[in-house]
Design a protein around this motif. Structure first.
Motif: not given
Length: 460
Positions: A19-37
């Motif tokens: 779950m920690l590894r999966r959350q790392y993936i989700f957090d990384t993708i989510r962070g880029v999504f937000r950066k793009y608006g």
């Protein structure tokens, strides 16, 4: 006899480490999504069956998980079907399913998104950019990298036909995989080019069957693709007309003039090639991804109309793609909202996880796991540690106190099993002196620090 515990095929439990590894993936993708608006959105796990059917092609429809009507479902079956069943006559499974099921688990996130846009069109500012990270379900045959329950991480922008959106999504792929440290190839094609190929073959009415077959090229090879086309009613003459597609090789710049000459009589194909040229020219230098034209890339879903994407990992042995997406010009039209073009991409989190694990690309330490454990020597010491524990947590350090005053060997083993970096030892002597003995669990080294320096020491 007790029932042996099990879970359905194609589903999985996830341990805390996973779950920690999966959350790392989700957090990384989510962070880029937000950066793009992009803005977050969630939709229900189940949709009305009629919302989903007819959107994914014949094969996709077969993979939709239908939900049996609640209560006494038998009462919902029509008298005609009941009579057939009582008489022992065969009833088509599809008809019976339609009688017994009005809802289904979502197959993807794009169709529910289109449904949401139509329902809330007067509340949204267009172009509307949303991201969605939720599980989807497909009644597929489980195999490596293919599950019946899996997460998708989608980003879509709807209400604009500009090719700048496609350019931005290619750059978004690049940013995500740069952050994850993974080398990938972003494959791109355009459905208009494929429609043009069907057109010049002489059977434009068979474009869906042709595209569906071509989509399986990587899995079954050219011979089987052509066989499937024949089975779908595509003539041998048309198959011969499509043949140059399988001979194309080289980069986008090398293939473009060949395609322009071959498809010169098709206006729609020429538009597709022009659009692809715009994307290639505007994307610019990539950091870790390579943008590659693939004329055989088809994407089997019926709703794509323009650019289509797939991402494949250069590293590891994962078969197939780890991301996909494309342009859909009128997906909302099936729900009554015409001329609302959109484009979106989807990250296959489970496949990305498998590639990162195989290539050892997960960080050694992942946020969220306990960093400091306070050892428990007894009631008085534990109460003393609770005060320090609060200070440590308020400083943003994940920490816990071992709940029982057991042997130190057991407490150290607990720290090792959980991957806790440090153990704080505070016995009677440490309490009197106002110090904390910190043990580094990796090196075994111990050092004493003042209680007021504990937070700084752990952070350093």
């Amino acid at each position: 006899m007790a029932t042996k515990p099990s879970i359905p095929k194609g589903t999985r439990d996830f341990s805390p480490v996973e779950m920690l590894r999966r959350q790392y993936i989700f957090d990384t993708i989510r962070g880029v999504f937000r950066k793009y608006g992009f803005l977050p959105l969630e939709t229900p796990a189940m949709e009305n069956l009629e919302t989903l059917t007819g959107k994914y092609g014949e094969e996709g429809d077969r993979l939709i998980f239908k939900i049996l009507n609640s209560g006494d479902a038998w009462k919902e079956v029509s008298e005609n079907v009941k009579d057939q069943l009582k008489a022992g006559e065969a009833v088509h499974p599809g008809r019976l399913a339609s009688e017994l099921a009005e809802k289904a688990l979502r197959y993807d996130l794009t169709v529910p998104f289109a449904r949401y846009v139509v329902m809330h069109q007067h509340e949204l500012a267009f172009p509307f950019k949303r991201y969605q990270i939720q599980p989807v379900w497909r009644a597929d045959r489980p195999q490596k990298g293919r599950y019946r329950e899996f997460y998708q991480c989608d980003a879509d922008m709807i209400g604009s036909t500009s090719l700048l959106n496609e350019v931005e999504l290619v750059q978004l792929f690049d940013d995500v995989f740069t952050a994850l440290g993974l080398q990938v190839v972003v494959k791109i094609n355009d459905r208009k080019v494929l429609s043009g190929i069907a057109e010049v073959s002489g059977q434009p009415d068979k474009v869906v069957d042709i595209v569906t077959a071509i989509d399986k090229l990587d899995k079954i090879g050219r011979e089987k693709v052509e066989e499937e086309m024949r089975n779908k009613g595509v003539s041998d003459e048309a198959i011969k007309g499509i043949a140059p597609l399988f001979e194309l090789k080289g980069s986008w710049k090398q293939q473009r003039p060949q395609l322009e000459a071959w498809l010169a009589s098709s206006a729609i194909a020429q538009q597709g090639l022009k659009d692809l040229g715009t994307v290639f020219d505007a994307v610019g230098t990539m950091k870790s991804a390579v943008l590659e034209f693939d004329p055989t890339l088809a994407r089997g879903l019926d709703y794509y109309t323009g650019a289509i994407f797939e991402v494949k990992a250069v590293e590891g042995t994962m078969p197939g793609s780890i991301c996909g997406g494309g342009r859909y010009d009128d997906l909302t039209g099936i729900f009554g909202l015409k001329n609302m073009s959109g484009v979106g991409i989807s990250f296959g989190a489970d496949r990305i996880y498998d590639v990162l694990l195989e290539t050892n690309k997960f960080p050694a330490e992942l946020g969220g796991s306990t960093k400091l454990l306070f050892a428990n020597f007894g009631e008085a010491e534990a109460l003393h540690c609770l005060k320090l524990l609060r200070q440590v947590r308020e400083a943003g350090i994940a920490a816990e106190l071992y709940p029982d005053a057991v042997k130190m060997a057991k407490q150290f083993k607990y720290a090792d099993d959980k991957g806790i970096a440090y153990v704080a030892i505070i016995g009677g002597n440490e309490m009197q002196q106002g110090i904390v003995t910190i043990k580094d669990m990796k090196t075994g080294e111990q050092k004493a620090v003042k209680q007021e320096d504990l937070v700084h020491t752990i952070q350093a």
